[in-house]
Design an enzyme around this catalytic site. Sequence first.
Site, short mmCIF file in Angstrom:
data_model
loop_
_atom_site.label_atom_id
_atom_site.label_comp_id
_atom_site.label_asym_id
_atom_site.label_seq_id
_atom_site.Cartn_x
_atom_site.Cartn_y
_atom_site.Cartn_z
N LEU A 333 13.81 -23.79 30.61
CA LEU A 333 15.20 -24.24 30.49
C LEU A 333 15.86 -24.42 31.84
O LEU A 333 16.74 -25.26 32.02
CB LEU A 333 16.02 -23.22 29.69
CG LEU A 333 15.64 -23.04 28.23
CD1 LEU A 333 16.37 -21.85 27.65
CD2 LEU A 333 15.98 -24.31 27.44
N GLY A 334 15.47 -23.60 32.79
CA GLY A 334 16.11 -23.70 34.09
C GLY A 334 15.45 -22.81 35.09
O GLY A 334 14.52 -22.06 34.77
N GLY A 336 16.23 -20.68 39.03
CA GLY A 336 17.20 -20.28 40.05
C GLY A 336 16.56 -19.37 41.05
O GLY A 336 15.34 -19.19 41.03
N GLY A 337 17.38 -18.82 41.93
CA GLY A 337 16.88 -17.93 42.96
C GLY A 337 16.24 -16.69 42.36
O GLY A 337 15.33 -16.10 42.92
N PHE A 338 16.66 -16.33 41.15
CA PHE A 338 16.21 -15.11 40.50
C PHE A 338 14.86 -15.28 39.83
O PHE A 338 14.14 -14.34 39.61
CB PHE A 338 17.23 -14.71 39.44
CG PHE A 338 17.52 -15.85 38.48
CD1 PHE A 338 16.69 -16.08 37.41
CD2 PHE A 338 18.59 -16.71 38.71
CE1 PHE A 338 16.92 -17.15 36.55
CE2 PHE A 338 18.82 -17.77 37.85
CZ PHE A 338 17.99 -17.99 36.77
N GLY A 339 14.52 -16.52 39.46
CA GLY A 339 13.31 -16.76 38.69
C GLY A 339 13.51 -17.92 37.74
O GLY A 339 14.23 -18.85 38.06
N VAL A 341 14.02 -19.46 33.53
CA VAL A 341 14.45 -19.16 32.17
C VAL A 341 13.66 -20.05 31.20
O VAL A 341 13.54 -21.26 31.42
CB VAL A 341 15.96 -19.41 31.99
CG1 VAL A 341 16.39 -19.08 30.57
CG2 VAL A 341 16.76 -18.58 32.98
N LYS A 355 14.51 -14.74 30.50
CA LYS A 355 14.63 -14.89 31.95
C LYS A 355 13.56 -14.04 32.59
O LYS A 355 13.49 -12.83 32.37
CB LYS A 355 16.03 -14.40 32.34
CG LYS A 355 16.37 -14.42 33.79
CD LYS A 355 17.90 -14.30 33.92
CE LYS A 355 18.31 -13.46 35.11
NZ LYS A 355 19.77 -13.24 35.15
N ASP A 454 30.74 -12.43 39.63
CA ASP A 454 30.15 -13.76 39.83
C ASP A 454 30.57 -14.71 38.71
O ASP A 454 29.75 -15.41 38.12
CB ASP A 454 28.63 -13.65 39.93
CG ASP A 454 28.01 -14.83 40.68
OD1 ASP A 454 28.78 -15.60 41.31
OD2 ASP A 454 26.78 -15.01 40.62
#
Length: 623
Positions: A333-334, A336-339, A341, A355, A454
């Site tokens: 799905l997406g 980001g910097g975190f990993g 999804v 996630k 955030d």
Amino acid sequence: MYRCVIVSIILYSVLSRTTLSSYVDPHYLACEPQTCGNQSIRYPFYIQGKQQPFCGYPGFAISCDSNGFLILSLSNTPYIIHQIFYHNQSLRVSNAAFSSANNTNTPDSCISAAHNLTLPPTSTFNLVHQNNHKDIVLFFGCNLSSMPLELLDYRIGCSEATNKTDGSVLALYKDDVKTVSLVSKSCGTGGEVVDAVVEESEGVGIEEKLRRGFMLNWTASDCKLCNSTGGRCGFNSTIFTFQCYCTDRIHASKCVISDGRSKASMMMGLALGLAAAVTLLLVMVTLYYTRWKKQNSKHLLVDAFLERHGHLQIKRYSYSDMKKVTNSFKNKLGEGGFGSVYKGQLKDGRHVAVKILSELKGDGEDFINEVVSMSRTSHVNIVALLGFCFQGSKQGLVYEFMPNGSLEKLLSDENDVIGDRQLDYQTLYDIAIGVAKGLEYLHKGCNTRILHFDIKPHNILLDENFCPKISDFGLAKVCTRKESMVSISGTRGTAGYIAPEVFSRNFGVISHKSDVYSYGMMVLEMVGRRRNIKTEVDASSETYFPYWIYNRLVSNQELGLQSISNEFDNEKVRKLTIVSLWCIQTNPSNRPSISKVVEMLEGRVELLQLPPKPFWFSPSASP
Ligand SMILES: *[C@@H]1O[C@H](CO)[C@@H](O)[C@H](O)[C@H]1NC(C)=O
Ligand SMILES: *[C@@H]1O[C@H](CO)[C@@H](O)[C@H](O)[C@H]1NC(C)=O
Ligand SMILES: *[C@@H]1O[C@H](CO)[C@@H](O)[C@H](O)[C@H]1NC(C)=O
Ligand SMILES: *[C@@H]1O[C@H](CO)[C@@H](O)[C@H](O)[C@H]1NC(C)=O
Ligand SMILES: *[C@@H]1O[C@H](CO)[C@@H](O)[C@H](O)[C@H]1NC(C)=O
Ligand SMILES: *[C@@H]1O[C@H](CO)[C@@H](O)[C@H](O)[C@H]1NC(C)=O
Ligand SMILES: *[C@@H]1O[C@H](CO)[C@@H](O)[C@H](O)[C@H]1NC(C)=O
Ligand SMILES: *[C@@H]1O[C@H](CO)[C@@H](O)[C@H](O)[C@H]1NC(C)=O
Ligand SMILES: *[C@@H]1O[C@H](CO)[C@@H](O)[C@H](O)[C@H]1NC(C)=O
């Protein structure tokens, strides 16, 4: 072998020092102070065309004309800057129309009514000593021969002799009602009345007062700290943040002062080299040791936490479970910097978003934060955490699935169409209230309050009915209800949404009001459909969306936003705007609590008071 190491260290330190000293940051070079006439121009001012906008503050563009006059343009009206007082952030200006009227012998110098002589409202500058000012009215096209003689004293600019058709210009104090009415007769229908402002001073004629002008002051962030450490100030309008350009690179507020060693004798070099070698060895040993320790403690920490919270409402999954749920991570799905999804489906048929964290950051603090914060929450406006996975180096979080993606996606959609319906202000209004209620729930917890830190469109997810849900608690902070201020390490949040006190403690203490600020910026972005944060801010700060919309509100103009189709929309947008402008007040104590925000949004628009001008850097905050 050791000698070889030491020699190479010396060589390295000498080489790196020379390369360091020959490099100078281009921003620093670009923002060298300039002179115009006999005045020095530096931050927050910058000379348009000659200097880069990032050397100044938005709205402080000035120009230097060929005669060495500094011109400041306020709403397209030129003002001459007589002097800038950087030490107390003020400047003396006068309307350029009066300065050019100083030679009474040429028709060119007649003041023309075509100039707007009214000081425009500006959010960048303030009139100083307001009580000291007098309003002046100017009459144009007056017939002096039909006027009592004593009125000739009020004549300014060109005389009747120079241009019969233009007539004369008379300037009177607006509060001198008697004279004003007398003059208005002689100026007939051709006369035009224009307001101007002067500073009261003894023994000076009205014409001279107009030419001397008046003082303005400004509140843009202060340059003292940066300047005193050898930097040059600037402002990045993309991220709306003050910057200190130093010779080495861009810093947030000041340059790091080097100790300025000048004599680097051979002996000194050797001694330094030796010291460096010893330090290096020590550092390496320490690094190895701490890394080894950390790797152990990371897992110990998380495991200890999981043990303590063994009774969590949420389910713990194994990595192979996660793989099954997401069909081997098939549907991404997406990212980001975190990993990443992934979309998945539980055995009971529910759709979920999984996630997978790429790497345990720090001591696993973000991961723990998210699990702890989320496991304690249950609210319709907060995305539900259904489970987590913590197995060796694999960490994952399982959330309910949000079919309509994020608010960011919604706002950046060019067509303003969501699914098969038009994105309307009712929807945005409902989303704003929903997010406020979610935040209220977080802030009002009985024993602990959760600060999110955030809040931004990216972290607001929308379910099938466009009901908003707050997500991403990686930066959240759980604190006891009694704590009125919070200490956090480092800077958190996302540029554009961070409250001023979060990046500089000079602005106040960090608290739940910091979330309110981010919320306000987000709602403004919703009202303006992204105009405020994404659009480049150009020379005039009036184009920065919060300023722009504030000025419209104050002057009671139509908000002029796209797709406001009816009076109900208008009312909602007005409410959202006023409330968000309250939320983005620089001083945290001026911001409402989020409960108050909900109350304001649900109340009547007539009950809302207009907030003060949204300044980003209040004078009280200057160090
Ligand atoms: C510049 O010169 C004018 C007159 O020549 C003087 O009045 C003014 O104070 C000077 N400004 C500065 C900053 O020295
Ligand atoms: C700033 O200082 C100058 C002289 O140093 C003074 O003339 C001016 O009035 C001061 N401005 C304010 C706003 O106090
Ligand atoms: C005002 O008059 C003086 C002398 O008459 C002249 O030097 C100056 O340039 C004039 N100022 C402007 C803005 O034209
Ligand atoms: C001059 O500017 C003021 C403030 O911006 C505005 O209210 C006024 O209508 C303007 N007048 C003219 C003649 O443009
Ligand atoms: C600017 O002037 C206004 C009005 O006199 C005053 O209230 C304000 O404190 C001043 N700001 C600064 C930074 O001097
Ligand atoms: C000015 O006033 C005088 C006396 O009232 C009159 O004779 C003359 O025609 C007027 N001039 C103009 C240009 O209106
Ligand atoms: C006087 O003013 C009129 C109208 O503004 C202009 O057309 C005319 O050229 C001016 N006369 C002189 C001698 O400058
Ligand atoms: C900045 O520093 C220079 C010298 O380092 C000094 O001359 C100047 O007045 C300072 N400017 C401000 C605004 O403090
Ligand atoms: C401003 O910030 C943006 C985003 O961080 C960056 O890309 C840009 O280079 C910065 N510009 C200046 C002048 O610092």
